[in-house]
Design a protein around this motif. Structure first.
Motif, short mmCIF file in Angstrom:
data_model
loop_
_atom_site.label_atom_id
_atom_site.label_comp_id
_atom_site.label_asym_id
_atom_site.label_seq_id
_atom_site.Cartn_x
_atom_site.Cartn_y
_atom_site.Cartn_z
N ASN A 519 40.65 59.00 -14.79
CA ASN A 519 40.04 58.76 -16.09
C ASN A 519 40.82 57.68 -16.82
OD1 ASN A 519 42.06 61.15 -16.83
ND2 ASN A 519 41.55 60.14 -18.77
N THR A 520 40.15 56.96 -17.67
CA THR A 520 40.78 55.85 -18.39
C THR A 520 40.74 56.12 -19.89
OG1 THR A 520 38.65 54.68 -18.31
CG2 THR A 520 40.28 54.13 -16.62
N ILE A 521 39.60 55.91 -20.49
CA ILE A 521 39.49 56.03 -21.93
C ILE A 521 39.55 57.50 -22.36
CG2 ILE A 521 36.96 56.10 -21.89
CD1 ILE A 521 37.04 54.34 -24.43
N THR A 522 40.29 57.78 -23.41
CA THR A 522 40.39 59.12 -23.99
C THR A 522 40.21 59.02 -25.51
OG1 THR A 522 42.80 58.96 -24.19
CG2 THR A 522 41.92 59.94 -22.16
N ASN A 523 40.28 60.17 -26.18
CA ASN A 523 40.18 60.23 -27.63
C ASN A 523 38.85 59.67 -28.12
OD1 ASN A 523 41.02 60.71 -30.29
ND2 ASN A 523 41.92 58.67 -30.49
N ILE A 524 37.75 60.13 -27.54
CA ILE A 524 36.44 59.61 -27.94
C ILE A 524 35.42 60.74 -28.10
CG2 ILE A 524 36.76 57.38 -26.82
CD1 ILE A 524 34.78 58.45 -24.61
N VAL A 525 34.41 60.48 -28.88
CA VAL A 525 33.16 61.24 -28.91
C VAL A 525 32.05 60.21 -28.77
CG1 VAL A 525 31.65 62.76 -30.23
CG2 VAL A 525 34.13 63.01 -30.42
N GLU A 526 31.25 60.33 -27.71
CA GLU A 526 30.19 59.36 -27.46
C GLU A 526 28.86 60.08 -27.31
OE1 GLU A 526 29.13 55.55 -24.59
OE2 GLU A 526 30.60 57.02 -23.91
N SER A 527 27.85 59.57 -27.98
CA SER A 527 26.50 60.09 -27.84
C SER A 527 25.58 58.98 -27.38
CB SER A 527 26.00 60.66 -29.17
OG SER A 527 26.62 61.90 -29.44
N GLU A 528 24.66 59.35 -26.49
CA GLU A 528 23.73 58.36 -25.94
C GLU A 528 22.34 58.94 -25.90
OE1 GLU A 528 24.68 55.95 -22.28
OE2 GLU A 528 22.94 57.07 -21.50
N GLU A 550 18.64 52.26 -23.88
CA GLU A 550 19.73 53.17 -24.18
C GLU A 550 20.39 52.77 -25.50
OE1 GLU A 550 22.45 53.01 -20.95
OE2 GLU A 550 21.14 54.08 -19.56
N VAL A 551 20.65 53.77 -26.33
CA VAL A 551 21.37 53.56 -27.59
C VAL A 551 22.61 54.44 -27.56
CG1 VAL A 551 21.26 53.70 -30.10
CG2 VAL A 551 19.20 53.13 -28.79
N SER A 552 23.78 53.82 -27.81
CA SER A 552 25.05 54.54 -27.69
C SER A 552 25.88 54.37 -28.96
CB SER A 552 25.83 54.01 -26.48
OG SER A 552 27.10 54.61 -26.38
N TYR A 553 26.52 55.49 -29.35
CA TYR A 553 27.40 55.48 -30.53
C TYR A 553 28.72 56.12 -30.13
CZ TYR A 553 29.06 56.37 -35.30
OH TYR A 553 29.78 56.39 -36.46
N LEU A 554 29.84 55.42 -30.46
CA LEU A 554 31.17 55.87 -30.05
C LEU A 554 32.09 55.95 -31.26
CD1 LEU A 554 33.03 56.36 -27.46
CD2 LEU A 554 33.66 53.95 -27.69
N ASN A 555 32.80 57.09 -31.38
CA ASN A 555 33.82 57.19 -32.42
C ASN A 555 35.03 57.94 -31.88
OD1 ASN A 555 31.94 59.49 -32.56
ND2 ASN A 555 33.29 60.23 -34.17
#
Length: 834
Positions: A519-528, A550-555
């Protein structure tokens, strides 16, 4: 993100979910009636010669009337096929008469095993446990090339290889295919009367026509859910399954460099693979002192990102029959044999007067085993275990004394999987991975699950996965990322022309599965949220088309801060001439907050709005000359842009010889990226990265059991910095006096990186499961700061650099217990005069 923020995040999207569920109707899809075939027992000996001239074949029921999946779903096959299936106490036999207008109409390119090429082919698909999730596939091309695979929810695993028998013959009215699949090659329930799901498939290559005995509807989710059924197989017993494949490998390596130590290294290695059938359902696979000299070299690249590059696993033991261990994406088998933990620490921990003579860059594997199978109640169980030895670097003092420095301890890698099949193509799985190291090193454990629940029409589904990671042990230094978790959940419509999906993924900041996973990226919440519409029936000048959005939102997980918002759309079309093309558009209309490029927690680079456009074209591979082309342009609301082009022409000179050339040009102009961290600032630089990649592949196949594969790859990437900036707290950039020039005026951050590889493998399969390999590998790697050089001068300089040439001869011999027993019995009977 805190719990309150996460709930608010989900609540914001709940209205969209309700709209989807209320206003998208459930399209009821009428599935074709399941066809029935009755297999016939035979007491006659079947000679596998592709002739079908034994009397036994006349007694078999005929399976015919195939229905097309491609190019026009649902219509009758253009050419008739007559298939018969027999069985005895030893094997299943399939005899196929594949009629055609003439012998010249049957395409038959020779390829190596598990590669079909430009050829007609016939296949037998069987799901012995009738769970609609797992099966076996056996394919033979008109040129006699075998292809086999395990089928699962993850698709087709063609790294799985069984020992079975087949022959083909070409006639004026088509071609014949004859198969013998020993019961030792498959798994089936321990019961008197077998009841299997099967399908039969034929590919008529000149028409790009794929036809099935039991109709496959492309708008229905699931391949094995659309099989027919076979009755009549009774009173068969799973045989005692034991085989060993010992190997011997002779190697010679010439190191053309100025490093200390012997430049000519000779090697001799021996080991063994073992397969043992524990019972009718479970199999033990084991490798002892394995040799992976024939494995193709990695496509190494220059990595400027903060994340590790994930390279493909190509070692056969770790790719064959591993579908059960893919659950929840917790295992990356390349961790077994990874770079030693303290590999990069050796130089910092030795005296300045000492020299490193040897520092192996990979763990040495002692042994590995897999146990896997599935019970009649649908419960799958998998166990994986591997052990690597202590690894040492050898350093030499000024007076010639040498000593060993531990770089990696004795390590045990283990995984345990439980996978329960459920009704309606559903399942739930539990998986655990564990890495245990000897001595004062940390250990790691990950516990995870994956599930999928479909409705009875196999149309709507709810799926997800999750895992918890923990590091522990008595270590000399504190353990980083000690404990964390991740989960994702999604729902969607998976059957029909129109599909949709909604997925949310959460990864905590301390989640880490990298000891045995990736795994690479951490500390995220992503919705698609995604929508897709596919047309499978011909219209106008097209056979097929599709489009998705596709619509994606990342925080961020820990504080809910915004990171990224993007919209992507792509479309493809396939013409009736079997040329395909498509385009895609990606938009990031808001300045994204890149928290990862900065390499510092809670600091971000404010990336400008950007727009990405791409298109591709792929011509008809049936033709002697074909090509693929891709183009991509990404522009930012600043002065930087990216332009990528790739071209891949291919020539099939005849049915034995083919050439493929892959050319790629990837250009990131005025790009912004991390450079350094000083006492006061985070330094980012403006740079041009230009990459040229050339791969040339020649294949010559002498027979369906003998071939030569030559592959050359040159990867050249330059990075030229023009300006440096310091990062402000608001993510913007400001000028800085930072410099990294040497005494000659060269910027030491510039990079001129080259990788040059040759892989040549000659393989002769002299009997099923047994082969001889001759392998030549050439490796050149260079890295300097001269970025003003042209291509030809750079190539000439690269070929003058230090290089490694290795030559290996490897022989494997397959020994099956039943074959040895039969041979021994015959010998005894001969001696007794019987």
């Amino acid at each position: 993100m805190t719990n309150v923020n996460l709930y608010q995040f989900i609540e914001m999207r709940s209205f969209l979910q309700i709209i989807i569920l209320l206003f998208i109707p459930s399209l009821m899809i009428a599935q074709a009636e399941q066809r029935i075939y009755n297999a016939t027992r035979t007491d006659f000996k079947i000679q596998i010669d592709g002739e079908l001239d034994e009397e036994a074949w006349k007694s078999g029921e005929i399976a015919s009337d195939f229905i097309a999946l491609e190019p026009v779903p649902g219509i009758e096959a253009s050419q008739p096929s007559d298939i018969r299936i027999l069985f005895d106490d030893e094997a299943i036999y399939i005899g196929a008469y594949l009629k055609d207008v003439s012998a010249d109409s049957v395409l038959r390119e020779l390829t190596e095993r598990d590669q079909i090429g430009n050829s007609d082919w016939f296949g037998f698909i069987v799901d012995t446990y009738r769970d609609n999730l797992n099966g076996f596939e056996f394919i033979v091309t008109a040129a006699g090339v075998q292809f086999d695979a395990k089928l699962s929810i993850f698709g087709e695993d063609n790294n799985w290889n069984a020992v079975w028998y087949s022959e083909t013959t070409i006639t004026d009215n088509g071609w014949y295919c004859e198969m013998k699949i020993p019961y030792s090659a498959i798994r089936f329930p321990k019961k008197e009367i077998q009841d299997w799901n099967i399908n039969l498939v034929r590919n008529i290559r000149r028409n790009r026509e794929k036809v099935f005995w039991n109709e496959i509807d492309p708008i229905v989710s699931g391949f094995l859910t659309q099989t027919g059924r076979m009755h009549g197989v009774e009173n068969i017993i799973s045989p005692f399954r034991l085989s060993i494949t010992p190997y011997l490998a002779l190697g010679y390596q010439n190191n053309q460099n100025n490093e200390p130590g012997d430049q000519n290294i000779k090697s001799f290695a021996g080991g063994m693979d073992l397969k043992y059938g524990i019972n009718d359902a479970f199999t033990l696979d084991m490798t002892l002192i394995p040799d992976f000299s024939q494995v193709q070299s990695d496509n190494t690249i220059l990595n400027l990102s903060q994340f590790e590059v994930k390279y493909d696993e190509q070692r056969q033991f770790f790719t064959e029959g591993t579908e059960m261990f893919n659950k929840a994406d917790l295992i990356y088998f390349r961790r077994v044999g990874r770079t030693p933990l303290l590999y990069y620490d050796v130089e910092d921990n030795i005296d300045s007067s000492e020299t490193i003579l040897e520092n192996p860059d990979k763990q040495q594997l002692i042994n590995a085993l897999k146990v896997s199978g599935r019970q009649q109640n649908g419960l799958g169980i998998g166990v994986f275990n591997a052990v690597t030895k202590n690894m040492y670097a050898t350093v030499e003092s000024e007076n010639g004394d040498t000593r060993s420095v531990l770089t990696d301890p004795l390590t045990n890698y283990n995984s345990f999987v439980l996978d329960q099949n459920l009704k309606n193509n559903s399942y739930v799985s539990l998986i655990n991975t564990n890495v245990t190291r000897q001595g004062n090193f940390y250990n790691a454990n990950v516990l995870g699950t994956q599930f999928k629940f479909m409705d009875k029409n196999n149309m709507y589904g709810f799926e997800g996965s999750g895992s918890w990671s923990k590091k522990y042990g008595e270590t000399e230094t504190p353990i980083e990322n000690e404990e964390g978790y991740t989960f994702d959940v999604g729902l969607g419509k998976y059957s029909g022309n129109f599909n949709f999906w909604l997925v949310t993924e959460v990864i905590s900041e301390d989640y880490d599965r990298n000891d045995m996973g990736f795994n690479t990226i951490t500390n995220i919440v992503e919705s698609e949220f995604g929508l897709a519409y596919n047309i499978y029936e011909p219209f106008g000048n097209y056979n097929q088309a599709g489009s998705n959005l596709e619509v994606s939102y990342l925080n961020l997980y820990n504080n809910g801060a915004f990171a990224d918002f993007s919209i992507h759309m792509n479309t493809y079309l396939i013409t009736k001439e079997f040329n395909a093309y498509g385009f895609w558009v990606g938009i990031e209309p808001i300045k994204n907050h890149d928290y990862w490029e900065t390499r510092v927690d809670n600091r971000y680079y404010l990336e400008p709005e950007n727009y990405n456009f791409g298109l591709w074209y792929s011509s008809d591979y049936r033709k002697v000359f074909a090509f693929d082309i891709n183009a991509n342009y990404r522009t930012f609301n600043s002065d930087h842009f990216r332009l990528n082009l790739s071209l891949s022409p291919r020539i099939r000179a005849n049915d034995k010889l083919s050439f493929i050339l892959d050319l790629g040009s990837y250009n990131f102009m005025n790009d912004i990226g991390w450079v350094d961290e000083t006492t006061d600032d985070i330094i980012l630089g403006k740079r041009d990265q230009n990459t040229l990649e050339t791969t040339f592949n020649i294949k010559y196949t002498f027979t369906n059991r003998m071939g030569l594969n030559f592959r050359l790859r040159h990867y050249w990437s330059t990075v030229d910095y023009s300006e440096y900036f310091a990062l402000n707290m608001d993510g913007t950039l400001r000028p800085t006096n930072y410099s990294n020039l040497d005494s000659d005026g060269f910027d030491q951050n510039n990079i001129n990186f080259n990788i040059f590889n040759i892989d040549m493998v000659y393989k002769w399969v002299f009997s099923p499961g047994s082969e001889v390999n001759f392998i030549w590998k050439n490796i050149i790697q260079s890295n300097d700061v001269n970025v003003t050089i042209d291509y030809l001068e750079n190539l000439e300089n690269t070929l003058r650099q230090d290089q490694i040439n290795s030559f290996t001869i490897k022989v494997l011999y397959y020994l099956d217990y039943l074959w040895v027993k039969k041979l021994t019995t015959k010998s005894k009977r001969r001696k007794q005069g019987l």
